[in-house]
Enzyme design. Structure first.
Site, short mmCIF file in Angstrom:
data_model
loop_
_atom_site.label_atom_id
_atom_site.label_comp_id
_atom_site.label_asym_id
_atom_site.label_seq_id
_atom_site.Cartn_x
_atom_site.Cartn_y
_atom_site.Cartn_z
CB SER A 159 -30.40 38.35 -21.56
OG SER A 159 -31.19 38.85 -20.51
CG ASP A 183 -36.25 33.19 -19.66
OD1 ASP A 183 -36.10 33.68 -18.53
OD2 ASP A 183 -35.64 33.59 -20.67
CG HIS A 236 -32.57 34.37 -18.75
ND1 HIS A 236 -33.41 34.93 -19.69
CD2 HIS A 236 -31.54 35.25 -18.60
CE1 HIS A 236 -32.93 36.09 -20.08
NE2 HIS A 236 -31.80 36.31 -19.46
#
Length: 335
Positions: free
Chosen positions: A185, A271, A308
């Site tokens: 991330s 995501d 994610h």
């Protein structure tokens, strides 16, 4: 957005023209030169962890503006030979936590430096590095100082990330020729930024990266951190041009174009935090502007039914095997 709006074939070809300022390289040369004027290591002290198989140290290094940045340094207990090192960057809203929270890389035999995120701790993990620089902008890290690239939070955080590589190379018993960067991330975006600013890394491992193709991302999702930028612009409508200009100095696609190290990507096709096309923008541009006759080795793993979180433990196993193949090709396992 339960699924990517682009097909797998379209993702493989997605390579948008991301805005790149004319003074991008000079901006970062000047920023990093200012940071490099100070010795990188400030303090290194042993840290008890109750884990007899690992040794840990509490490290403080000089980041942007000479600000003290905290990190955990961990390696296999008793190891004295120079080890390859992995510098890890944490996700958005996370600090470095406690020294026993992230053990994959030291247990795998690497020297491991986990950098604290200045000013971000408290949402998902603890940390103790403040960000003392204030400037006009919004209330969240993604919008701190967003009206001017010189004031922007990510100018400081990316500088810290580069200095973390310098810090691990200054520690004893580290093989400075085999330093890799890894992150998920926000950490994945920082890893790509460092890949474009440090030209002698051994490898780059990035998963679901933030900071990529940012103007597109702000238009694709309302979730944080991109959504925080959108909400800022919903109130500060007159600031849009300045915001896009600032973001163009920290877009990881532009850094990825300059990268030279082998790279391993991971992305969840569902995501909704960091839309998958933005990771592919970085992947498809990776190494395109590094001036070498052939692009660096790169590969990407897509998890069609994941968001994610990506491939989680399955992907970590792939990372471990891939990095071993890059650093020790004759001894790497497969699968």
């Amino acid at each position: 957005m339960p699924h990517s709006a682009l097909t797998p074939d379209e993702l493989q070809r997605y390579a948008p023209d991301v805005a790149e300022p004319d003074d991008f390289d000079q901006f970062w040369r000047d920023t990093l030169a200012e940071a490099a004027a100070r010795p990188v290591l400030v303090d290194v002290r042993p840290q008890p962890t109750d884990l007899p198989l690992l040794d840990s140290w509490d490290v403080t290094f000089a980041g942007f503006g000479g600000d003290p940045v905290r990190a955990w340094y961990t390696r296999p207990a008793g190891a004295r030979e120079p080890l390859p090192a992995v510098v890890e960057y944490a996700g958005y809203g996370r600090g470095r936590g406690l020294p026993h929270e992230r053990l994959t890389w030291p247990v795998a035999g690497y020297a491991h430096l986990l950098m604290d995120n200045r000013g971000q701790a408290g949402q998902y993990a603890t940390g103790d590095t403040p960000d003392p620089h204030g400037a006009p902008g919004g209330p969240s890290p993604a919008t701190w100082g967003i009206l001017d690239p010189r004031d922007y939070h990510y100018r400081r955080l990316i500088t810290d990330a580069v200095r973390a590589v310098e810090a691990v190379r200054a520690l004893p018993d580290v093989d400075g020729d085999r330093v890799s960067v890894v992150g998920n991330s926000q950490g994945g975006g920082l890893a790509l930024a460092v890949a474009g600013l440090v030209d002698d890394l051994a490898a780059v491992l990035t998963t679901a990266p933030f900071l990529c193709d940012m103007r597109s991302a702000v238009g694709l999702t309302d979730l944080a951190p991109y959504g925080e930028i959108g909400r800022y612009l919903a109130v500060h409508r007159e600031g849009e041009e300045a915001v896009w200009r600032t973001l163009s100095y920290v877009d990881a696609v532009t850094f990825a174009r300059r990268a030279t190290a082998p790279a391993h990507f991971g992305v969840g096709r569902r995501d909704t935090v960091c839309p998958p096309r933005t990771a592919f923008a970085a992947y498809n541009h990776y190494g395109a502007a590094n001036g070498r006759p052939t692009p660096p080795e790169r590969e990407i793993h897509v998890y069609p039914f994941n968001g994610h979180e990506g491939g989680e433990a399955v992907h970590v196993r792939r990372q471990l095997r891939w990095l071993a193949s890059v650093l020790h090709p004759a001894h790497a396992s497969t699968g």
